[in-house]
Design an enzyme around this catalytic site. Sequence first.
Site, mmCIF file in Angstrom:
data_model
loop_
_atom_site.group_PDB
_atom_site.id
_atom_site.type_symbol
_atom_site.label_atom_id
_atom_site.label_comp_id
_atom_site.label_asym_id
_atom_site.label_seq_id
_atom_site.Cartn_x
_atom_site.Cartn_y
_atom_site.Cartn_z
ATOM 1 N N GLU A 161 -3.848 54.143 37.857
ATOM 2 C CA GLU A 161 -5.081 53.481 37.439
ATOM 3 C C GLU A 161 -5.239 53.297 35.928
ATOM 4 O O GLU A 161 -6.126 53.899 35.308
ATOM 5 C CB GLU A 161 -6.299 54.245 37.961
ATOM 6 C CG GLU A 161 -6.359 54.349 39.459
ATOM 7 C CD GLU A 161 -7.742 54.756 39.961
ATOM 8 O OE1 GLU A 161 -8.602 55.118 39.145
ATOM 9 O OE2 GLU A 161 -7.967 54.697 41.172
ATOM 10 N N GLU A 376 -4.821 55.328 47.372
ATOM 11 C CA GLU A 376 -6.105 56.042 47.457
ATOM 12 C C GLU A 376 -7.109 55.146 48.159
ATOM 13 O O GLU A 376 -7.130 53.924 47.921
ATOM 14 C CB GLU A 376 -6.695 56.364 46.065
ATOM 15 C CG GLU A 376 -5.995 57.464 45.324
ATOM 16 C CD GLU A 376 -6.649 57.754 43.970
ATOM 17 O OE1 GLU A 376 -7.893 57.579 43.821
ATOM 18 O OE2 GLU A 376 -5.910 58.156 43.049
HETATM 19 C C1 BGP Z 1 -9.702 57.412 41.317
HETATM 20 C C2 BGP Z 1 -8.807 58.428 40.691
HETATM 21 C C3 BGP Z 1 -8.898 59.805 41.226
HETATM 22 C C4 BGP Z 1 -10.245 60.194 41.813
HETATM 23 C C5 BGP Z 1 -10.936 59.055 42.562
HETATM 24 C C6 BGP Z 1 -12.377 59.305 42.889
HETATM 25 O O1 BGP Z 1 -10.159 56.560 40.309
HETATM 26 O O2 BGP Z 1 -7.448 58.047 40.712
HETATM 27 O O3 BGP Z 1 -8.413 60.668 40.260
HETATM 28 O O4 BGP Z 1 -11.009 60.971 41.035
HETATM 29 O O5 BGP Z 1 -10.862 57.840 41.875
HETATM 30 O O6 BGP Z 1 -13.154 59.124 41.748
HETATM 31 P P1 BGP Z 1 -14.382 60.059 41.405
HETATM 32 O O7 BGP Z 1 -13.802 61.425 41.392
HETATM 33 O O8 BGP Z 1 -14.868 59.615 40.077
HETATM 34 O O9 BGP Z 1 -15.365 59.850 42.471
#
Ligand code: BGP
Length: 469
Positions: A161, A376
């Site tokens: 990301e 993800e």
């Molecule tokens: C993505 C990332 C993760 C994770 C996820 C959820 O952007 O790759 O590292 O954290 O999002 O985001 P958040 O924890 O801000 O809800």
Amino acid sequence: LTNTFPQDFIFGGATAAYQVEGETRSYGKGKVAWDDYLAEQGRFSPEPACDFYHRYDSDLALCEQFGMNGIRVSIAWSRIFPEGSGEPNPEGVAFYHNLFASCRAHGVEPFVTLHHFDSPLAIYANGDFLNRANIDAFEAYARFCFKEYADDVRHWFTFNEIAAATMNRYVEGTWPLGKKVSLHECLQAQHNMMVAHARAVCAFKDGGYAGEIGIVHALEYKYPYDPESPADIEAARNDDVLQNRLLLDATFRGDYAPGTRAIIDHLCASSQGTFEIAEHDLEIMRRAAMLNDCLGINYYQSRFLKAYEGESDLHHNGTGDKGTGRWRVAGVGERAVRPGVPTTDWDWIIYPKGLFDLMMDITLRYPNYKKFYITENGMGRKDRIENGVIDDTERIDYVKDHLRWILRAIEIGINVEGYFMWSLQDQFSWTNGYSKRYGFFYVDFESQQRIPKASAYWFKRVSETRRLE
Ligand code: BGP
């Protein structure tokens, strides 16, 4: 319509080093910018997170027991090179050998990311990827890992990301550095990181290593709020370039399409900056564009864009108080929610079809894409235990709806080879701490006990039968 996934489809859970490992300042690990930033904020600590550093073997046993055949992990750069470059730290190097051996022992294929938001402090402090010297440092770190873990790892991703890493730091200002609306720095860092990606891809291929390599992008389909409004369409295109298009053009074309470049220049100008491409950048990017084996897509939501003329006005909902988030950026537009579209407590828009639209768009624009993994996708919730049970039906529905659109994509010939839910177990969230839970496995952060949620039992059935009922 088919409800069956291909034979070798990967069903897994995702993690990232800083969010799971703990032991952030021990076993020779060097500092990252988050360490002091979080300590100063005093809201929550990344220590011990879900103690993966000591519990990876039992977590991998859980993966095996729950039918998962893949896991996403990342290597913490500062565990390998505490100062970002120089001499490797033997304890860090050994830790990942042991982790990968445990993956093998449990029949869980590791998909390994080199950089998941955790540049070593030494790198961060001298400009991170705005400093081109750090492109060299990243390449050296990548080369070290390819060689060191050549027998352990078959699936590599360079960066996780780049969009989030740059936008949260230079536009929203909610990550270390905390700058707001510096669009040119955001886009310049994106370009420089894509050069670093390209150099690592070429190094991997030139090294003749076995396995595959790609990159993970956080993509959101950008729809005009009112599809009839030219101004909303323009806002959607701006936000598309800011988050998706620069990175996708860089990944698959190795340069910027004229339409993309025009918007990049417009965005940079709106924060009084310019965009610089150094000599040879495009050469190496074009070469890498033909060598990527796969794209990892992180997909949580899509966006509806309205034209916006005012001053930038941003509020990050990092507390789960629904309806408090605002994103209005001068020169870009305003992110809004169309009536009737559901959102989470953190104001993330639930729109599964956007994932399909994104994949369609990529396959049409960039026919050299080769393959996707959904690296993800998932839902942050305030999960609670009641009578020993965690009923996260909402999360099951969320994942099911996204898996349905993935099946549709597969059915029309789009090559998707795996799905990793974010996250494997409840873990540390960068701006939300521990109240925003994503895992298949509930973690009691006091005792570090793991309790499978309803979604874990449901996913086990899906992965074992490869069927979505
Ligand atoms: C993505 C990332 C993760 C994770 C996820 C959820 O952007 O790759 O590292 O954290 O999002 O985001 P958040 O924890 O801000 O809800």
